[in-house]
Scaffold this motif. Structure first.
Motif, PDB file in Angstrom:
ATOM      1  N   MET A  35       0.984  -1.263  -0.088  1.00 52.05           N
ATOM      2  CA  MET A  35      -0.015  -0.134   0.077  1.00 52.05           C
ATOM      3  C   MET A  35       0.903   1.142   0.097  1.00 52.05           C
ATOM      4  O   MET A  35       1.916   1.333   0.499  1.00 52.05           O
ATOM      5  N   ALA A  36       0.425   2.318  -0.536  1.00 53.41           N
ATOM      6  CA  ALA A  36       1.076   3.493  -0.495  1.00 53.41           C
ATOM      7  C   ALA A  36       0.481   4.603   0.202  1.00 53.41           C
ATOM      8  O   ALA A  36      -0.763   4.397   0.414  1.00 53.41           O
ATOM      9  N   SER A  37       1.146   5.617   0.640  1.00 56.48           N
ATOM     10  CA  SER A  37       0.652   6.507   1.603  1.00 56.48           C
ATOM     11  C   SER A  37      -0.180   7.587   0.289  1.00 56.48           C
ATOM     12  O   SER A  37       0.113   7.764  -0.577  1.00 56.48           O
ATOM     13  N   ARG A  38      -1.370   7.972   0.837  1.00 54.15           N
ATOM     14  CA  ARG A  38      -2.286   8.621  -0.003  1.00 54.15           C
ATOM     15  C   ARG A  38      -1.970   9.930  -0.334  1.00 54.15           C
ATOM     16  O   ARG A  38      -2.238  10.527  -1.321  1.00 54.15           O
ATOM     17  N   LYS A  39      -0.890  10.552   0.633  1.00 53.44           N
ATOM     18  CA  LYS A  39      -0.773  11.798   0.413  1.00 53.44           C
ATOM     19  C   LYS A  39       0.738  12.268   0.314  1.00 53.44           C
ATOM     20  O   LYS A  39       1.098  13.267  -0.318  1.00 53.44           O
ATOM     21  N   GLN A  40       1.574  11.404   0.994  1.00 50.50           N
ATOM     22  CA  GLN A  40       3.077  11.678   0.963  1.00 50.50           C
ATOM     23  C   GLN A  40       3.834  11.101   0.051  1.00 50.50           C
ATOM     24  O   GLN A  40       3.886   9.899  -0.400  1.00 50.50           O
ATOM     25  N   PHE A  41       4.575  12.130  -1.025  1.00 47.45           N
ATOM     26  CA  PHE A  41       5.446  11.651  -2.014  1.00 47.45           C
ATOM     27  C   PHE A  41       6.830  12.175  -1.573  1.00 47.45           C
ATOM     28  O   PHE A  41       7.040  13.398  -1.138  1.00 47.45           O
ATOM     29  N   LYS A  42       7.963  11.512  -1.632  1.00 50.48           N
ATOM     30  CA  LYS A  42       9.134  12.001  -1.659  1.00 50.48           C
ATOM     31  C   LYS A  42      10.027  11.662  -2.776  1.00 50.48           C
ATOM     32  O   LYS A  42      10.160  10.790  -3.396  1.00 50.48           O
ATOM     33  N   ASP A  43      10.461  13.128  -3.285  1.00 50.74           N
ATOM     34  CA  ASP A  43      11.133  12.881  -4.585  1.00 50.74           C
ATOM     35  C   ASP A  43      10.139  12.438  -5.627  1.00 50.74           C
ATOM     36  O   ASP A  43      10.815  11.722  -6.649  1.00 50.74           O
ATOM     37  N   GLY A  57      -3.265   3.726   3.563  1.00 54.95           N
ATOM     38  CA  GLY A  57      -3.010   3.710   2.104  1.00 54.95           C
ATOM     39  C   GLY A  57      -4.612   3.354   1.658  1.00 54.95           C
ATOM     40  O   GLY A  57      -4.848   2.971   0.433  1.00 54.95           O
ATOM     41  N   VAL A  58      -5.480   3.490   2.535  1.00 58.87           N
ATOM     42  CA  VAL A  58      -7.008   3.243   2.189  1.00 58.87           C
ATOM     43  C   VAL A  58      -7.899   4.336   2.741  1.00 58.87           C
ATOM     44  O   VAL A  58      -7.470   4.867   3.777  1.00 58.87           O
ATOM     45  N   GLU A  59      -8.831   4.898   1.919  1.00 59.51           N
ATOM     46  CA  GLU A  59      -9.752   5.698   2.445  1.00 59.51           C
ATOM     47  C   GLU A  59     -10.941   5.231   2.132  1.00 59.51           C
ATOM     48  O   GLU A  59     -11.460   4.550   1.049  1.00 59.51           O
ATOM     49  N   VAL A  60     -12.121   5.413   3.350  1.00 61.16           N
ATOM     50  CA  VAL A  60     -13.338   4.900   3.336  1.00 61.16           C
ATOM     51  C   VAL A  60     -14.243   6.304   3.367  1.00 61.16           C
ATOM     52  O   VAL A  60     -14.041   7.112   4.172  1.00 61.16           O
ATOM     53  N   LEU A  71      -8.284   2.576  -2.550  1.00 64.38           N
ATOM     54  CA  LEU A  71      -6.852   1.894  -2.452  1.00 64.38           C
ATOM     55  C   LEU A  71      -5.971   2.553  -2.970  1.00 64.38           C
ATOM     56  O   LEU A  71      -5.967   2.463  -4.374  1.00 64.38           O
ATOM     57  N   TYR A  72      -4.666   2.958  -2.463  1.00 61.66           N
ATOM     58  CA  TYR A  72      -3.609   3.600  -3.048  1.00 61.66           C
ATOM     59  C   TYR A  72      -2.630   2.620  -3.039  1.00 61.66           C
ATOM     60  O   TYR A  72      -2.290   2.259  -1.905  1.00 61.66           O
ATOM     61  N   ILE A 109      -9.224   1.854  -7.333  1.00 59.28           N
ATOM     62  CA  ILE A 109      -7.855   1.731  -7.071  1.00 59.28           C
ATOM     63  C   ILE A 109      -7.011   2.861  -7.773  1.00 59.28           C
ATOM     64  O   ILE A 109      -7.096   3.379  -8.915  1.00 59.28           O
ATOM     65  N   PHE A 110      -6.086   3.476  -7.087  1.00 67.37           N
ATOM     66  CA  PHE A 110      -5.100   4.472  -7.553  1.00 67.37           C
ATOM     67  C   PHE A 110      -3.726   3.784  -7.268  1.00 67.37           C
ATOM     68  O   PHE A 110      -3.166   3.459  -6.378  1.00 67.37           O
TER      69      PHE A 110
END
Length: 118
Positions: A35-43, A57-60, A71-72, A109-110
């Motif tokens: 799963m990936a964090s929905r908001k945080q990107f690093k570089d 990594g999941v939003e309801v 689902l991210y 799915i994202f």
């Protein structure tokens, strides 16, 4: 918050619990690295979450009396992304609808990244 109405009363299930169940069901699918964090990107790279943080990594969401699960994910390199996404959608919907008893209308799915799995 989902409700399960039974003859003896009503069971309230927290969205955090639903997201944990959805994340755990998704992790059982082939081709998913994690799963990936929905908001945080690093570089420009999605942060891969550990098993203890699956719900991040999941939003309801509830929209017009319908439950949406977002689902991210990060998929494995060399897999067919559309097939992995479809399998995750089917698995999550099955687990929440048929095993837990929560009516889920949509599983979105994202894909946040592709990684070489170890």
């Amino acid at each position: 918050m989902p409700l399960l109405k039974q003859e003896l009363g009503t069971v309230h299930i927290n969205n955090e619990v639903v997201s944990l169940i959805a994340g755990s069901a998704a992790m059982e699918c082939y081709g998913l690295v994690g799963m990936a964090s929905r908001k945080q990107f690093k570089d420009g790279i999605a942060e891969l979450l550990g098993r203890e943080n699956l719900s991040r990594g999941v939003e309801v969401r509830q929209e017009n009396d319908q439950m949406h699960i977002d689902l991210y994910i990060i998929v494995s390199y060399g897999t067919k992304i559309s097939e992995v996404a479809h399998n995750i959608q089917s698995k999550v919907k099955y687990v929440l609808n048929d095993v837990v008893g929560i009516q889920v209308d949509f599983v979105h799915i994202f894909v946040q990244g592709v990684r070489v799995s170890r």
